[in-house]
Design a protein around this motif. Structure first.
Motif, PDB file in Angstrom:
ATOM      1  N   GLU A 111       0.818  -1.299  -0.074  1.00 36.50           N
ATOM      2  CA  GLU A 111       0.006   0.156  -0.016  1.00 36.50           C
ATOM      3  C   GLU A 111       1.116   1.362  -0.095  1.00 36.50           C
ATOM      4  O   GLU A 111       1.958   1.235   0.540  1.00 36.50           O
ATOM      5  CB  GLU A 111      -0.787  -0.114   0.955  1.00 36.50           C
ATOM      6  N   ILE A 112       0.307   2.207  -0.410  1.00 35.09           N
ATOM      7  CA  ILE A 112       0.991   3.508  -0.540  1.00 35.09           C
ATOM      8  C   ILE A 112       0.872   4.543   0.401  1.00 35.09           C
ATOM      9  O   ILE A 112      -0.485   4.463   0.668  1.00 35.09           O
ATOM     10  CB  ILE A 112       0.825   4.231  -1.913  1.00 35.09           C
TER      11      ILE A 112
ATOM     12  N   SER B  38       5.856   2.791  -0.996  1.00 34.18           N
ATOM     13  CA  SER B  38       4.981   1.686  -0.748  1.00 34.18           C
ATOM     14  C   SER B  38       5.673   1.020   0.497  1.00 34.18           C
ATOM     15  O   SER B  38       6.719   1.170   1.013  1.00 34.18           O
ATOM     16  CB  SER B  38       4.976   0.605  -1.829  1.00 34.18           C
TER      17      SER B  38
END
Length: 227
Positions: free
Chosen positions: A121-122, A129
């Protein structure tokens, strides 16, 4: 006690590596794998012996712990046990095994237990990330002693939470003061490992993000009608 020379061939590589870090690199300074190779020519495991110092309380950061470091750079942050002294540096390894890593990630749901982000996930507002790894967390027990436990954390939280101590005794004391309703609600959340938010809580979270003018309109709309 006088400190031996890091060039003393009679010492093991890990002891020499520790002495080299202290006397040549210096705390707070950066070194690379190439520096280690140059200092210990012909010793194929020299870089690994440097990593082994972490098992004896030495803090040596890579770019996983310190984002300012390059891919091949390490920072000697703090000396730990003087492994070159008689009787030192012989503790069993405390390195996290691959089996432990898999068990902790599975137990912790494969996401960061501090911020909730999942691998890949960013981070908000960035292009970075998340990477999930295993961190050591010091937990103060009920009797006042401290125990190191393993927890899944992302690369950001591992750095930000370094040195933090979790007070288990305080948490348990707070639990004793909870009402029966709160205990039942928390038990459901803990069994699911997920909190269910009510419609009012979700509405409140969205309301808090509104600009002032819009917040005022929402407040007016929710006021009870005048009798």
């Amino acid at each position: 006690m006088d400190m031996p020379s890091w060039t003393d061939q009679k010492l093991g590589t890990m002891k020499r590596a520790g002495l080299w870090l202290v006397t040549v690199v210096g705390e707070g300074n950066i070194f690379t794998k190439e520096d280690v190779k140059a200092a210990f020519p012909g010793i194929s495991q020299a870089d690994r012996r440097v990593r082994d110092l972490r098992d004896h309380g030495w803090q040596i950061d890579t770019n996983r712990e310190d984002a300012s470091l390059g891919q091949h750079e390490q920072r000697f942050v703090k000396q730990g046990e003087p492994v070159w002294q008689p009787g030192k540096g012989t503790r069993p390894s405390t390195a996290i095994t691959q089996t432990q890593r898999r068990e902790v990630l599975s137990r912790d749901g494969n996401f960061c237990r501090s911020c909730g982000i999942a691998p890949g996930e960013i981070y908000a507002g960035t292009y970075e990330s998340a990477q999930i790894d295993i961190a050591r967390r010091v937990v103060r027990q009920q009797d006042g002693t401290e125990k190191t436990e393993l927890v899944a954390e992302c690369n950001r939280c591992r750095v930000g939470g370094r040195g933090a101590v979790t007070d288990l005794g305080e948490m348990l004391r707070r639990a004793e003061g909870l009402s029966g309703l709160d205990r039942r609600m928390l038990s459901v959340w803990m069994d699911r490992d997920r909190r269910e938010f009510s419609a009012a809580e979700r509405f409140w979270a969205d309301y808090r993000t509104l600009p002032g003018e819009s917040r005022a309109k929402v407040r007016d709309a929710l006021k009870p009608p005048a009798e």
